[in-house]
Design an enzyme around this catalytic site. Structure first.
Site, PDB file in Angstrom:
ATOM      1  N   LYS A  33      -3.029 -77.695   5.318  1.00 55.43           N
ATOM      2  CA  LYS A  33      -2.032 -76.724   4.851  1.00 55.43           C
ATOM      3  C   LYS A  33      -2.523 -75.309   5.132  1.00 55.43           C
ATOM      4  O   LYS A  33      -3.694 -75.091   5.432  1.00 55.43           O
ATOM      5  CB  LYS A  33      -1.777 -76.911   3.354  1.00 55.43           C
ATOM      6  N   ARG A 126      -0.565 -77.493 -13.160  1.00 56.94           N
ATOM      7  CA  ARG A 126       0.213 -76.929 -12.053  1.00 56.94           C
ATOM      8  C   ARG A 126       1.332 -77.916 -11.740  1.00 56.94           C
ATOM      9  O   ARG A 126       2.222 -78.113 -12.543  1.00 56.94           O
ATOM     10  CB  ARG A 126      -0.704 -76.638 -10.854  1.00 56.94           C
ATOM     11  N   TYR A 236     -15.818 -44.215   6.610  1.00 52.98           N
ATOM     12  CA  TYR A 236     -14.973 -43.529   5.637  1.00 52.98           C
ATOM     13  C   TYR A 236     -15.699 -43.280   4.315  1.00 52.98           C
ATOM     14  O   TYR A 236     -16.447 -44.126   3.833  1.00 52.98           O
ATOM     15  CB  TYR A 236     -13.708 -44.351   5.352  1.00 52.98           C
ATOM     16  N   MET A 284     -10.515 -51.002   9.079  1.00 53.42           N
ATOM     17  CA  MET A 284      -9.465 -51.966   9.388  1.00 53.42           C
ATOM     18  C   MET A 284      -9.799 -52.851  10.588  1.00 53.42           C
ATOM     19  O   MET A 284      -9.636 -54.074  10.542  1.00 53.42           O
ATOM     20  CB  MET A 284      -8.139 -51.245   9.633  1.00 53.42           C
TER      21      MET A 284
END
Length: 338
Positions: A33, A126, A236, A284
């Site tokens: 999955k 669940r 940064y 990023m």
């Protein structure tokens, strides 16, 4: 040429699945999955479909099952997340096997000729029925899920509760409960194990007794090398400042690729076995590392995960779980079966 590659060692994947089957004495339902936990569901299904130890695949939703069928996968596909009314036509068309864990799933199927598995909630809170027995000739299997496999006492309570439910059924072809971590309990009344993480050689427990081997290698290109002077700010917010003249490298891999920002200034990447400390904030698309006295040059591969450090170990450093790291791997990372 991709700047980041995830290598999937097919021989080791098959080795791991065979060892899991051998250890448990049971057939395997391979859980692929969420795009096989970010590794690639199509790639994993094609690696595993030919081996006899794998009896079926398990995915989260109907869409994932349809995708596998369209790519030519023939073995049974379980839909762990159940089936909603508008999904039933696809379940029929693509011969999928839903897991019924709510009365509405059963109502959605209606009187159609669709075999299904019934899920029981034995302590997860669940999906799953609590104790209702589904008297229906279409029931092919029954299942449950261990919520805390590292907790032996609670897991044994769940196993006992599930055993009492199993006794209420007759002529059920498939009974499954054990996950990658849960195989250690060797539940005597189940017929299959349902595993995901351990297929990749990621050990879900300390002192894991199954002989599995790391099957994943994640690497990225070095795209810049330079020497920074002493007292020079890096990345940064200037969270790191060089303490001396330092050879640094920029690796084409950042938090958009799946390298969590929490690893900034506290973890490392690998080059020829050498640990390269991460300098400053991970950005990023790039990560800056200390190249030390290595001979690393632009175009060389730097390793995020390999035999020396698995996703499980990296996740521990990041304060999370390997599933999250793997599922967050970017689509721009090329998946390559080797």
């Amino acid at each position: 040429m991709p700047r980041a590659i995830l290598e999937i060692n097919s021989e080791r994947i098959r080795h791991n699945v065979k060892k899991l089957s051998e250890f448990s004495g049971k057939k395997v339902i391979a859980v692929i999955k969420a795009d096989a936990y970010g590794i690639g569901s199509i790639q994993m299904a094609k690696i595993l479909e030919p081996i006899e130890e794998v009896d079926a695949f398990a995915v989260a939703c109907v869409e994932e099952g349809v995708e596998l069928r369209k790519m030519g996968i023939k073995k049974e596909i379980l839909i762990l997340g159940g089936v909603l009314k508008d999904e039933v036509p696809l379940v029929e068309e693509y011969f999928l096997t839903p897991v019924v864990s709510d009365i509405e799933h059963l109502r959605a199927i209606g009187n159609r000729d669709i075999k299904f598995h019934v899920k029981y909630d034995t302590g997860m809170g669940r999906l799953g029925f609590l104790n209702e027995v589904i008297h229906d000739p279409r029931v092919e299997g029954i299942m449950s899920h261990l919520s805390s496999p590292a907790d032996e006492e609670f897991s044994k309570l769940q196993i006992k509760k599930f055993e009492e439910i199993v006794k209420k059924y007759t002529k059920v072809e498939k009974i499954h409960m054990e996950s990658s971590a849960g195989v250690v309990y060797r539940v005597p009344f189940t017929t299959h194990i349902r595993v995901g993480l351990a297929m990749y050689g990621e050990k879900p427990l300390k002192n894991y007794p199954v002989d599995i081997k790391p099957a994943l290698t994640l690497k990225a290109k070095l795209i810049s090398v330079k020497e920074l002077p002493e007292n020079y700010p890096v990345s940064y917010s200037r969270t790191y400042v060089t303490k001396k003249k330092t050879k640094t490298g920029v690796v084409a891999f950042g938090y958009a690729d799946g390298l969590m920002k929490t690893l900034s200034n506290r973890s490392y990447l690998l080059y020829k076995g050498e640990k390269l400390p991460i300098f400053g904030n991970i950005t990023m698309d790039m990560t800056i590392v200390d190249l030390k006295n290595t001979d690393a040059k632009v175009g060389d591969w730097v390793y995020v995960v390999n035999e020396e450090r698995t996703f499980t170990e990296l996740a521990r450093e990041a304060g999370t779980i390997p599933y999250e790291l793997m599922c967050n791997l970017s689509k721009r990372i090329k998946r390559v079966v080797v």
